[in-house]
Scaffold this active site. Structure first.
Site, short mmCIF file in Angstrom:
data_model
loop_
_atom_site.label_atom_id
_atom_site.label_comp_id
_atom_site.label_asym_id
_atom_site.label_seq_id
_atom_site.Cartn_x
_atom_site.Cartn_y
_atom_site.Cartn_z
N GLU A 1 -9.40 -0.02 11.82
CA GLU A 1 -10.68 -1.24 11.05
C GLU A 1 -9.90 -2.69 11.47
OE1 GLU A 1 -7.48 -0.86 8.12
OE2 GLU A 1 -9.31 -1.53 6.97
N LYS B 1 -21.32 14.49 29.24
CA LYS B 1 -20.26 15.52 28.30
C LYS B 1 -21.37 15.12 27.02
CE LYS B 1 -16.50 12.95 27.50
NZ LYS B 1 -15.86 13.53 26.96
N ARG C 1 -15.47 16.69 15.73
CA ARG C 1 -16.20 17.65 17.29
C ARG C 1 -16.64 18.01 16.86
NH1 ARG C 1 -14.41 16.58 22.08
NH2 ARG C 1 -12.64 16.04 21.92
N ARG D 1 -23.83 14.35 19.65
CA ARG D 1 -23.79 13.50 19.16
C ARG D 1 -22.80 12.46 19.65
NH1 ARG D 1 -26.05 15.68 12.85
NH2 ARG D 1 -27.98 14.77 13.44
N ARG E 1 0.51 -5.55 -5.23
CA ARG E 1 0.42 -5.92 -4.72
C ARG E 1 0.38 -7.31 -5.76
NH1 ARG E 1 -0.68 -4.08 0.81
NH2 ARG E 1 -2.08 -2.31 0.76
N ASP F 1 0.78 1.79 8.47
CA ASP F 1 -0.23 1.65 10.49
C ASP F 1 1.38 1.26 10.96
OD1 ASP F 1 -1.86 0.92 8.51
OD2 ASP F 1 -1.85 -1.30 8.36
N GLY G 1 0.85 -0.93 0.24
CA GLY G 1 0.09 -0.13 0.38
C GLY G 1 0.90 1.47 0.14
O1 F6P Z 1 -1.19 -1.68 5.54
C1 F6P Z 1 -1.82 0.09 5.09
C2 F6P Z 1 -2.86 -0.20 4.87
O2 F6P Z 1 -3.49 1.49 4.87
C3 F6P Z 1 -4.08 -0.45 5.78
O3 F6P Z 1 -4.40 0.57 6.91
C4 F6P Z 1 -5.15 -1.03 5.51
O4 F6P Z 1 -6.15 -1.69 6.68
C5 F6P Z 1 -4.60 -0.76 4.29
O5 F6P Z 1 -3.70 -1.07 3.99
C6 F6P Z 1 -5.50 -1.60 2.99
O6 F6P Z 1 -5.12 -1.70 1.91
P1 F6P Z 1 -5.35 -1.37 0.36
O7 F6P Z 1 -5.79 -0.70 0.06
O8 F6P Z 1 -5.01 -2.62 -0.18
O9 F6P Z 1 -7.43 -1.98 0.30
#
Ligand code: F6P
Length: 329
Positions: A228, A219, A160, A168, A77, A133, A16
């Site tokens: 994710e 709050k 925010r 919310r 990839r 990451d 990525g």
């Molecule tokens: O590894 C980096 C990253 O951005 C992750 O945080 C994410 O889960 C993944 O790549 C998404 O990959 P792609 O762009 O191939 O969907």
């Protein structure tokens, strides 16, 4: 410096993309030029290597890219490179052009591929960690992580404003399939009430109790940052679960997604990438191979692949997690 007799270094980006990859490419090309070594750019990572997509890069061809996100060499990839036949084609292309050293910029998948390529060909190679990451062992920071976290924080600040106007509860999903680095630090910087990361098991009940308590503590709005790779569900799922349990909260969800992968790199990522590019080239010229450039305690280091790929990941910062919890009350 050139103890290695390397004359042509191939550089590529893989996996990525991450902001700062261009700064790393620029650093590799200009460091090679400084040491009188040619640089060849390989496009689309291992896929391009297999398809023979490579050409010479001069110092001018990397002008005006240090501030640009993405990668001028493109990323891909590659499944074919995982096969012996795929790698044999790639190696034949490298040999055809006389490329006798490699710098790969990417994440752990990229490094695994490089390790196999070195075993099959004997071509010396060094990798540079480029992924938002920050999940690679052997380095405190990866290229792109700082920019992506700043992007997430900027988005959280904007959310925010509207969360507060409407009282919310927002679930904000940030990237990180296996790593909570972006989540933890954007949660601290964005003042989130909770952060959910893949490395730690948080039960839904404890999250719900925390949200109830913050509601009772008057709050007006709350932000929950979810990586994710959360083990109890992403932002959508968590929002659904809370709604099913109570109608008390007015809930919205924002998934930041690939926003975090683009944009101009921060000064930190540009400088980190520049140091790493030089360290990779000089490492190769000093005869090093099968290793990754990292930054540890403020210093550039070269760590052998064997050490960093041995099932290790970059441990989450537990103290940062504790801090996020203490300050969210
Ligand atoms: O590894 C980096 C990253 O951005 C992750 O945080 C994410 O889960 C993944 O790549 C998404 O990959 P792609 O762009 O191939 O969907």
């Amino acid at each position: 410096m050139n103890k290695s007799s390397i004359t042509k270094i191939g550089v590529f980006t893989s996996g990525g993309d991450a902001p700062g990859m261009n700064a790393a490419i620029r650093a590799v090309v200009r460091s090679c030029s400084y040491h009188n070594v040619e640089t060849w750019g390989i496009t689309r990572g291992y896929e391009g290597m297999i398809d023979g997509e490579m050409s010479k890069l001069g110092t001018r061809s990397v002008g005006n890219i240090i501030q640009r996100g993405g990668t001028i060499l493109k990323c891909a990839r590659s499944d074919s490179f995982k096969t012996k036949e795929g790698r044999a084609k790639a190696i034949a292309n490298l040999r055809k052009h006389g490329i006798d050293g490699l710098v790969a910029i990417g994440g752990d998948g990229t490094f695994r591929g490089l390790h196999e390529l070195i075993k099959d060909s004997g071509i010396p190679a060094i990798s540079i960690p480029g992924t938002i990451d920050n999940d690679i062992a052997g380095t405190d920071y990866t290229i792109g992580y700082d920019t992506a976290t700043n992007t997430a924080v900027e988005a959280i600040d904007r959310i925010r404003d509207t969360a507060l106007s409407h009282n919310r509860l927002f679930f904000i999903e940030v990237m990180g399939r296996h790593s909570g680095y972006i989540a933890i630090n954007s949660a601290i910087a964005g003042g989130a009430v909770a952060v959910i990361i893949p490395e730690e098991h948080t039960s839904f009940d404890s999250l719900y109790t925390l949200l109830e308590q913050t509601g009772k503590a008057n709050k007006k709005s709350s932000l929950v940052v979810v990586a994710e790779g959360s083990r109890i569900g992403g932002a959508m799922e968590l929002a659904r679960m809370v709604t099913e349990r109570s109608s008390y909260f007015d809930i919205k969800v924002t998934i930041l997604g690939h926003l975090q992968r683009g944009g101009s790199p921060t000064y930190f990522d540009r400088v980190l990438a520049s140091h790493m590019g030089l360290a990779a080239v000089e490492g190769l010229l000093q005869g090093k191979t099968d290793c990754m450039v990292g930054v540890q305690h403020g210093k550039m280091v070269l760590n052998p692949f064997e050490d960093i790929m041995n099932g290790q990941t970059h441990e989450i910062d537990r103290e940062a997690l504790r801090l996020a919890k203490i300050l969210s009350t």
